[in-house]
Design a protein around this motif. Sequence first.
Motif, PDB file in Angstrom:
ATOM      1  N   LEU A 162     -18.474  45.206 -34.706  1.00  0.00           N
ATOM      2  CA  LEU A 162     -19.708  44.437 -34.908  1.00  0.00           C
ATOM      3  C   LEU A 162     -19.622  43.134 -34.127  1.00  0.00           C
ATOM      4  CD1 LEU A 162     -20.351  44.674 -38.779  1.00  0.00           C
ATOM      5  CD2 LEU A 162     -21.481  45.983 -36.969  1.00  0.00           C
ATOM      6  N   GLY A 163     -20.728  42.795 -33.459  1.00  0.00           N
ATOM      7  CA  GLY A 163     -20.860  41.467 -32.869  1.00  0.00           C
ATOM      8  C   GLY A 163     -21.472  40.538 -33.907  1.00  0.00           C
ATOM      9  N   ILE A 164     -20.837  39.407 -34.154  1.00  0.00           N
ATOM     10  CA  ILE A 164     -21.291  38.467 -35.182  1.00  0.00           C
ATOM     11  C   ILE A 164     -21.383  37.077 -34.561  1.00  0.00           C
ATOM     12  CG2 ILE A 164     -20.770  37.393 -37.409  1.00  0.00           C
ATOM     13  CD1 ILE A 164     -19.230  39.938 -38.137  1.00  0.00           C
ATOM     14  N   CYS A 165     -22.556  36.461 -34.652  1.00  0.00           N
ATOM     15  CA  CYS A 165     -22.696  35.127 -34.071  1.00  0.00           C
ATOM     16  C   CYS A 165     -23.541  34.241 -34.975  1.00  0.00           C
ATOM     17  CB  CYS A 165     -23.299  35.198 -32.676  1.00  0.00           C
ATOM     18  SG  CYS A 165     -24.933  35.922 -32.602  1.00  0.00           S
ATOM     19  N   ILE A 166     -23.310  32.958 -34.821  1.00  0.00           N
ATOM     20  CA  ILE A 166     -24.073  31.941 -35.540  1.00  0.00           C
ATOM     21  C   ILE A 166     -24.222  30.755 -34.602  1.00  0.00           C
ATOM     22  CG2 ILE A 166     -22.015  30.919 -36.610  1.00  0.00           C
ATOM     23  CD1 ILE A 166     -23.748  30.372 -39.099  1.00  0.00           C
ATOM     24  N   HIS A 195     -19.023  24.738 -32.295  1.00  0.00           N
ATOM     25  CA  HIS A 195     -19.583  24.939 -33.625  1.00  0.00           C
ATOM     26  C   HIS A 195     -18.593  24.478 -34.694  1.00  0.00           C
ATOM     27  CE1 HIS A 195     -22.817  26.709 -35.975  1.00  0.00           C
ATOM     28  NE2 HIS A 195     -21.899  27.184 -36.812  1.00  0.00           N
ATOM     29  N   LEU A 196     -19.102  24.306 -35.916  1.00  0.00           N
ATOM     30  CA  LEU A 196     -18.222  23.955 -37.036  1.00  0.00           C
ATOM     31  C   LEU A 196     -17.156  25.027 -37.230  1.00  0.00           C
ATOM     32  CD1 LEU A 196     -20.895  22.750 -39.641  1.00  0.00           C
ATOM     33  CD2 LEU A 196     -19.423  21.326 -38.217  1.00  0.00           C
ATOM     34  N   THR A 203     -23.596  26.456 -40.713  1.00  0.00           N
ATOM     35  CA  THR A 203     -24.105  25.383 -39.858  1.00  0.00           C
ATOM     36  C   THR A 203     -24.036  24.061 -40.608  1.00  0.00           C
ATOM     37  OG1 THR A 203     -26.391  25.742 -40.597  1.00  0.00           O
ATOM     38  CG2 THR A 203     -25.653  26.981 -38.663  1.00  0.00           C
ATOM     39  N   ASP A 204     -24.323  22.968 -39.913  1.00  0.00           N
ATOM     40  CA  ASP A 204     -24.175  21.654 -40.544  1.00  0.00           C
ATOM     41  C   ASP A 204     -25.257  21.359 -41.578  1.00  0.00           C
ATOM     42  OD1 ASP A 204     -26.332  21.253 -38.886  1.00  0.00           O
ATOM     43  OD2 ASP A 204     -25.341  19.799 -37.577  1.00  0.00           O
ATOM     44  N   GLY A 205     -26.278  22.222 -41.680  1.00  0.00           N
ATOM     45  CA  GLY A 205     -27.227  22.056 -42.784  1.00  0.00           C
ATOM     46  C   GLY A 205     -26.555  22.250 -44.121  1.00  0.00           C
ATOM     47  N   THR A 219     -27.626  27.662 -42.516  1.00  0.00           N
ATOM     48  CA  THR A 219     -27.364  29.081 -42.310  1.00  0.00           C
ATOM     49  C   THR A 219     -25.930  29.380 -42.752  1.00  0.00           C
ATOM     50  OG1 THR A 219     -28.874  29.126 -40.437  1.00  0.00           O
ATOM     51  CG2 THR A 219     -27.349  30.966 -40.630  1.00  0.00           C
ATOM     52  N   LEU A 220     -25.735  30.530 -43.369  1.00  0.00           N
ATOM     53  CA  LEU A 220     -24.427  30.896 -43.913  1.00  0.00           C
ATOM     54  C   LEU A 220     -24.169  32.370 -43.665  1.00  0.00           C
ATOM     55  CD1 LEU A 220     -21.964  30.094 -45.710  1.00  0.00           C
ATOM     56  CD2 LEU A 220     -23.364  30.699 -47.687  1.00  0.00           C
TER      57      LEU A 220
END
Length: 395
Positions: A210-214, A287-288, A333-335, A388-389
């Motif tokens: 699986l490709g997983i991105c954020i 990214h974090l 994400t930083d939210g 986003t999580l």
Amino acid sequence: MKVNYPSLVRFFRQQSLYLAVSAVGGAIFWAIGQPINPATILVYSLCIGNLLTPATDRLNFLYRQRPFPFNWLVFVPVLLLLTVPIYVISSTVVWLIAPPTPQSLSHLLTTGWKFPFLVTIVFGMLSFLYHTTKERLERRNVELQQSVELGTARLEMQEQELERAREIQQSLLPSEIPQLPGFEVAGAWQPALSVSGDYYDVFRLGDHRLGICIADVVGKGVSAALLMANVQAAVRAFASDSESPARVCGKVNSLLHENIATGKFVTFFYGILDGEARTFQYCNAGHLYPILVSAGSVHMLEQGGAVLGVFPSWKYEDSVIELRAGDRLLLFTDGITEASDAHGQEFEETSIATFAKANAGLSASELNRRLLAEVTAFCGTQFRDDATLLVIAVD
């Protein structure tokens, strides 16, 4: 007989005004030592008012639509022309009803012109000024009402457009996350506004990968959402079973650098989950750091490179971790981390790590749901940024 109450109220209001004018005029003449007869003054005022008002109303087409000072330049001569016949008619009525002294009509017309002329001119001027001001205010109110209605219509249209944009953006996110045997992947997306600059995706790369991105685009709103859509399209175009995460990051970075606006950038994390090898190969572009809970310990995947869209020649590198039964990997994400409580205290990575460690036995979807609920309660639903999580759980 049907009584027209608005007209009746208007009539009595006008008579009250005429009486007020008579009182003021009488006071002026008394102050300068002129002899006055209250009955004469009263009849004069009522006659002049009831004659002048309909006359000026019929002739208002001559001056009412003209701008200042041309309306006054037309009205004053009209008022002076009306003064003579109004004086003659009102004096005749006064002579018949309440003459100041016993005298002939011609004598009254010759000697008694001062008060009626003063009342006619003063009342005419005040009436014209009142109606002119009233009409200007009414026109202004109509214009303001039209502006409010137009602004409301525009806001409604913008809200509808933003709602359509939100629907389109949600359609770009995975409607159903693909899964691998022995793993569970769950995602959540919470925009701060109608549309978001956050993005995540999960897609198949062959039968067991699986490709997983954020990603997180700097800023919020429509501009961030448009840039996010470009990032998603680029990732889908470049990601394949043969491309490593670092190569995908490099290609997306080069593309964004050529097209991104000044001051914009994207933090991006892309990894490949291999179900057979039970590994996770990843590349972090500013990214974090993700949080890994494994064997009761918490680790942060601190390897990473520069954000996308700023440094066109940056060389990204891959990292690999092995995943064991019971592991939980959290991408966010930083939210999430910058969500603040009423005292300005941020949620931060430490709170995520503590929560994830305490709830490591939960499934990915349940851990995702509870953590997002924890953050929402912490900030009182007032997210400062898009949140986003993504959670990867190993069985």
